[in-house]
Design a protein around this motif. Structure first.
Motif, PDB file in Angstrom:
ATOM      1  N   PHE A 198      -5.131  12.506  -4.770  1.00 51.14           N
ATOM      2  CA  PHE A 198      -4.526  11.558  -3.838  1.00 51.14           C
ATOM      3  C   PHE A 198      -4.590  11.964  -2.369  1.00 51.14           C
ATOM      4  CE2 PHE A 198      -2.247  10.770  -7.874  1.00 51.14           C
ATOM      5  CZ  PHE A 198      -2.654   9.457  -8.051  1.00 51.14           C
ATOM      6  N   ARG A 199      -5.188  13.096  -2.078  1.00 49.27           N
ATOM      7  CA  ARG A 199      -5.251  13.547  -0.681  1.00 49.27           C
ATOM      8  C   ARG A 199      -5.916  12.467   0.174  1.00 49.27           C
ATOM      9  NH1 ARG A 199      -7.993  16.293   3.081  1.00 49.27           N
ATOM     10  NH2 ARG A 199      -6.800  17.809   4.280  1.00 49.27           N
ATOM     11  N   ARG A 200      -5.209  12.043   1.214  1.00 51.10           N
ATOM     12  CA  ARG A 200      -5.683  11.024   2.167  1.00 51.10           C
ATOM     13  C   ARG A 200      -6.110   9.726   1.483  1.00 51.10           C
ATOM     14  NH1 ARG A 200      -7.019  13.063   7.961  1.00 51.10           N
ATOM     15  NH2 ARG A 200      -5.601  14.796   7.950  1.00 51.10           N
ATOM     16  N   SER A 201      -5.395   9.371   0.451  1.00 46.00           N
ATOM     17  CA  SER A 201      -5.739   8.142  -0.287  1.00 46.00           C
ATOM     18  C   SER A 201      -4.888   6.963   0.182  1.00 46.00           C
ATOM     19  CB  SER A 201      -5.563   8.351  -1.788  1.00 46.00           C
ATOM     20  OG  SER A 201      -4.204   8.585  -2.093  1.00 46.00           O
ATOM     21  N   VAL A 202      -5.421   5.776  -0.102  1.00 45.87           N
ATOM     22  CA  VAL A 202      -4.715   4.517   0.115  1.00 45.87           C
ATOM     23  C   VAL A 202      -4.711   3.820  -1.241  1.00 45.87           C
ATOM     24  CG1 VAL A 202      -4.700   2.303   1.319  1.00 45.87           C
ATOM     25  CG2 VAL A 202      -5.519   4.373   2.507  1.00 45.87           C
ATOM     26  N   VAL A 203      -3.520   3.569  -1.774  1.00 51.04           N
ATOM     27  CA  VAL A 203      -3.367   2.989  -3.105  1.00 51.04           C
ATOM     28  C   VAL A 203      -2.786   1.586  -2.980  1.00 51.04           C
ATOM     29  CG1 VAL A 203      -2.217   3.233  -5.347  1.00 51.04           C
ATOM     30  CG2 VAL A 203      -2.980   5.282  -4.113  1.00 51.04           C
ATOM     31  N   LEU A 204      -3.456   0.621  -3.613  1.00 51.14           N
ATOM     32  CA  LEU A 204      -2.945  -0.745  -3.694  1.00 51.14           C
ATOM     33  C   LEU A 204      -2.086  -0.850  -4.948  1.00 51.14           C
ATOM     34  CD1 LEU A 204      -2.982  -3.752  -2.723  1.00 51.14           C
ATOM     35  CD2 LEU A 204      -4.917  -4.056  -4.296  1.00 51.14           C
ATOM     36  N   ILE A 205      -0.843  -1.296  -4.798  1.00 51.39           N
ATOM     37  CA  ILE A 205       0.069  -1.444  -5.932  1.00 51.39           C
ATOM     38  C   ILE A 205      -0.274  -2.726  -6.694  1.00 51.39           C
ATOM     39  CG2 ILE A 205       2.480  -1.743  -6.648  1.00 51.39           C
ATOM     40  CD1 ILE A 205       1.807   1.037  -5.512  1.00 51.39           C
ATOM     41  N   LEU A 206      -0.579  -2.580  -7.995  1.00 52.44           N
ATOM     42  CA  LEU A 206      -0.923  -3.714  -8.853  1.00 52.44           C
ATOM     43  C   LEU A 206       0.236  -4.151  -9.734  1.00 52.44           C
ATOM     44  CD1 LEU A 206      -4.486  -2.619 -10.027  1.00 52.44           C
ATOM     45  CD2 LEU A 206      -3.864  -4.031  -8.055  1.00 52.44           C
ATOM     46  N   GLU A 207       1.092  -3.208 -10.118  1.00 55.03           N
ATOM     47  CA  GLU A 207       2.273  -3.507 -10.936  1.00 55.03           C
ATOM     48  C   GLU A 207       3.383  -2.559 -10.516  1.00 55.03           C
ATOM     49  OE1 GLU A 207       1.465  -3.165 -15.148  1.00 55.03           O
ATOM     50  OE2 GLU A 207      -0.298  -4.445 -15.000  1.00 55.03           O
ATOM     51  N   HIS A 208       4.615  -3.079 -10.504  1.00 58.21           N
ATOM     52  CA  HIS A 208       5.751  -2.213 -10.184  1.00 58.21           C
ATOM     53  C   HIS A 208       6.997  -2.733 -10.877  1.00 58.21           C
ATOM     54  CE1 HIS A 208       8.451   0.491  -8.177  1.00 58.21           C
ATOM     55  NE2 HIS A 208       9.164  -0.536  -7.754  1.00 58.21           N
ATOM     56  N   ASP A 209       7.652  -1.837 -11.574  1.00 57.37           N
ATOM     57  CA  ASP A 209       8.910  -2.123 -12.238  1.00 57.37           C
ATOM     58  C   ASP A 209       9.747  -0.856 -12.102  1.00 57.37           C
ATOM     59  OD1 ASP A 209      10.655  -1.818 -14.829  1.00 57.37           O
ATOM     60  OD2 ASP A 209      10.248  -3.963 -14.625  1.00 57.37           O
ATOM     61  N   ILE A 210      10.927  -0.978 -11.559  1.00 55.63           N
ATOM     62  CA  ILE A 210      11.754   0.204 -11.292  1.00 55.63           C
ATOM     63  C   ILE A 210      11.930   1.058 -12.543  1.00 55.63           C
ATOM     64  CG2 ILE A 210      14.074   0.970 -10.645  1.00 55.63           C
ATOM     65  CD1 ILE A 210      14.131  -1.439  -8.704  1.00 55.63           C
TER      66      ILE A 210
ATOM     67  N   VAL B 167      -4.423   1.228  -7.708  1.00 55.18           N
ATOM     68  CA  VAL B 167      -5.771   1.794  -7.626  1.00 55.18           C
ATOM     69  C   VAL B 167      -6.002   2.362  -6.232  1.00 55.18           C
ATOM     70  CG1 VAL B 167      -6.886   0.418  -9.420  1.00 55.18           C
ATOM     71  CG2 VAL B 167      -6.800  -0.461  -7.102  1.00 55.18           C
ATOM     72  N   VAL B 168      -6.700   3.485  -6.191  1.00 56.48           N
ATOM     73  CA  VAL B 168      -7.084   4.110  -4.928  1.00 56.48           C
ATOM     74  C   VAL B 168      -8.235   3.284  -4.350  1.00 56.48           C
ATOM     75  CG1 VAL B 168      -7.968   6.201  -3.827  1.00 56.48           C
ATOM     76  CG2 VAL B 168      -6.349   6.384  -5.755  1.00 56.48           C
ATOM     77  N   LEU B 169      -8.058   2.789  -3.140  1.00 57.57           N
ATOM     78  CA  LEU B 169      -9.046   1.905  -2.534  1.00 57.57           C
ATOM     79  C   LEU B 169     -10.158   2.629  -1.779  1.00 57.57           C
ATOM     80  CD1 LEU B 169      -6.690  -0.815  -1.000  1.00 57.57           C
ATOM     81  CD2 LEU B 169      -7.984  -0.925  -3.164  1.00 57.57           C
ATOM     82  N   ASN B 170      -9.946   3.882  -1.433  1.00 53.66           N
ATOM     83  CA  ASN B 170     -10.878   4.550  -0.523  1.00 53.66           C
ATOM     84  C   ASN B 170     -11.616   5.741  -1.133  1.00 53.66           C
ATOM     85  OD1 ASN B 170      -8.365   5.922  -0.537  1.00 53.66           O
ATOM     86  ND2 ASN B 170      -8.716   6.771   1.491  1.00 53.66           N
ATOM     87  N   ARG B 171     -11.954   5.656  -2.406  1.00 53.43           N
ATOM     88  CA  ARG B 171     -12.698   6.728  -3.061  1.00 53.43           C
ATOM     89  C   ARG B 171     -13.943   6.205  -3.768  1.00 53.43           C
ATOM     90  NH1 ARG B 171      -8.619  10.763  -3.691  1.00 53.43           N
ATOM     91  NH2 ARG B 171      -8.255  11.298  -1.532  1.00 53.43           N
TER      92      ARG B 171
ATOM     93  N   LEU C 135       0.826  -1.207   0.000  1.00 52.18           N
ATOM     94  CA  LEU C 135       0.000   0.000   0.000  1.00 52.18           C
ATOM     95  C   LEU C 135       0.856   1.251   0.000  1.00 52.18           C
ATOM     96  CD1 LEU C 135      -2.658  -0.861   2.749  1.00 52.18           C
ATOM     97  CD2 LEU C 135      -2.914  -1.079   0.269  1.00 52.18           C
ATOM     98  N   LEU C 136       0.356   2.253  -0.712  1.00 56.67           N
ATOM     99  CA  LEU C 136       0.874   3.614  -0.600  1.00 56.67           C
ATOM    100  C   LEU C 136      -0.185   4.389   0.174  1.00 56.67           C
ATOM    101  CD1 LEU C 136       1.886   4.288  -4.309  1.00 56.67           C
ATOM    102  CD2 LEU C 136       3.423   3.712  -2.415  1.00 56.67           C
ATOM    103  N   VAL C 137       0.221   5.046   1.238  1.00 60.10           N
ATOM    104  CA  VAL C 137      -0.702   5.842   2.039  1.00 60.10           C
ATOM    105  C   VAL C 137      -0.232   7.287   1.953  1.00 60.10           C
ATOM    106  CG1 VAL C 137      -1.696   6.189   4.324  1.00 60.10           C
ATOM    107  CG2 VAL C 137      -1.096   3.878   3.574  1.00 60.10           C
ATOM    108  N   ALA C 138      -1.113   8.167   1.495  1.00 58.00           N
ATOM    109  CA  ALA C 138      -0.757   9.574   1.337  1.00 58.00           C
ATOM    110  C   ALA C 138      -0.419  10.190   2.685  1.00 58.00           C
ATOM    111  CB  ALA C 138      -1.912  10.337   0.692  1.00 58.00           C
ATOM    112  N   THR C 139       0.674  10.923   2.731  1.00 56.15           N
ATOM    113  CA  THR C 139       1.018  11.641   3.951  1.00 56.15           C
ATOM    114  C   THR C 139       0.138  12.887   4.036  1.00 56.15           C
ATOM    115  OG1 THR C 139       2.732  13.031   2.960  1.00 56.15           O
ATOM    116  CG2 THR C 139       3.420  10.847   3.748  1.00 56.15           C
ATOM    117  N   PRO C 140      -0.008  13.473   5.228  1.00 53.25           N
ATOM    118  CA  PRO C 140      -0.831  14.683   5.345  1.00 53.25           C
ATOM    119  C   PRO C 140      -0.353  15.837   4.471  1.00 53.25           C
ATOM    120  CG  PRO C 140      -0.495  13.715   7.501  1.00 53.25           C
ATOM    121  CD  PRO C 140       0.390  12.966   6.541  1.00 53.25           C
ATOM    122  N   GLN C 141       0.921  15.863   4.105  1.00 59.03           N
ATOM    123  CA  GLN C 141       1.416  16.963   3.280  1.00 59.03           C
ATOM    124  C   GLN C 141       1.045  16.826   1.802  1.00 59.03           C
ATOM    125  OE1 GLN C 141       5.675  16.607   4.018  1.00 59.03           O
ATOM    126  NE2 GLN C 141       6.009  16.233   1.844  1.00 59.03           N
ATOM    127  N   LEU C 142       0.543  15.661   1.366  1.00 58.49           N
ATOM    128  CA  LEU C 142       0.153  15.467  -0.035  1.00 58.49           C
ATOM    129  C   LEU C 142      -1.195  16.141  -0.267  1.00 58.49           C
ATOM    130  CD1 LEU C 142       0.748  14.257  -2.805  1.00 58.49           C
ATOM    131  CD2 LEU C 142      -0.258  12.126  -2.019  1.00 58.49           C
TER     132      LEU C 142
END
Length: 192
Positions: free
Chosen positions: A22-34, A41-45, A10-17
């Motif tokens: 993406f403000r106060r969002s929780v994103v589930l990572i589906l794919e990642h390649d450096i 996808v944002v899970l909480n919208r 999960l990526l969780v938005a910090t209060p400064q974002l």
């Protein structure tokens, strides 16, 4: 707190974002390649658009609330579905996320062009997202370095959280140490 970006994390938005996408969002990572980038996808919208309005044939399979979720600002006119299946099953029309994370080992994407009948009875939970979040190679790492995101481990209930509007606080609250205190940060920091 997790050390690195990984599929199923999960990526969780910090209060400064402050980006409204993406403000106060929780994103589930589906794919990642450096080099190739990251997709999630944002899970909480949850949106105000019911699944019945857009994809009526899938409505009966969706886990409440029965609405489209705003998955992110990229390709908002397309839909992506996530579903959990009982352990050990891999039904037609479903593709497992390639991750070692136990919390999401039963999670995969659904082919929304397939007939819903082939998945009826085969999936335990499902949500449909309009759009997704995407970062080019190195972009997300730079945002994390700038303090925009926390990278944390997912738990089994996160993707289909019953009260998605409370997910940001719930994910932060269960973290160890100082990160748990961030959950108490008011929506308007000037009110602190």
């Amino acid at each position: 707190m997790a050390e690195a970006i990984y599929v199923g994390g999960l990526l969780v938005a910090t209060p400064q974002l402050e980006d409204p996408n993406f403000r106060r969002s929780v994103v589930l990572i589906l794919e990642h390649d450096i080099d190739g980038g990251t997709l999630g996808v944002v899970l909480n919208r949850p949106s105000d658009v019911s699944v019945t309005q857009v994809l009526p044939s899938w409505d009966a399979l969706v886990t409440g609330p029965p609405v489209l979720f705003q998955g992110g600002p990229v390709q908002t006119d397309s839909a992506l579905a996530l579903a959990a299946v009982p352990s050990g099953q891999e039904p037609l029309g479903w593709r497992r996320l390639h991750t070692g994370a136990a919390a999401v080992s039963r999670l995969g994407t659904v082919d929304l062009d397939a007939p819903p009948e082939i998945l009826a009875g085969e999936i335990a939970q499902m949500r449909i997202f309009a759009g997704y979040a995407g970062w080019t190679g190195g972009q997300l790492e730079a945002e994390i370095g700038d303090g925009a995101w926390y990278v944390v481990d997912a738990e089994p209930g996160d993707t289909f959280h019953a009260a998605p509007e409370t997910l940001w606080r719930a994910v932060l609250r269960r973290q160890r140490g100082e990160l748990a205190y961030v959950a108490t940060c008011p929506d308007d920091p000037s009110m602190n």
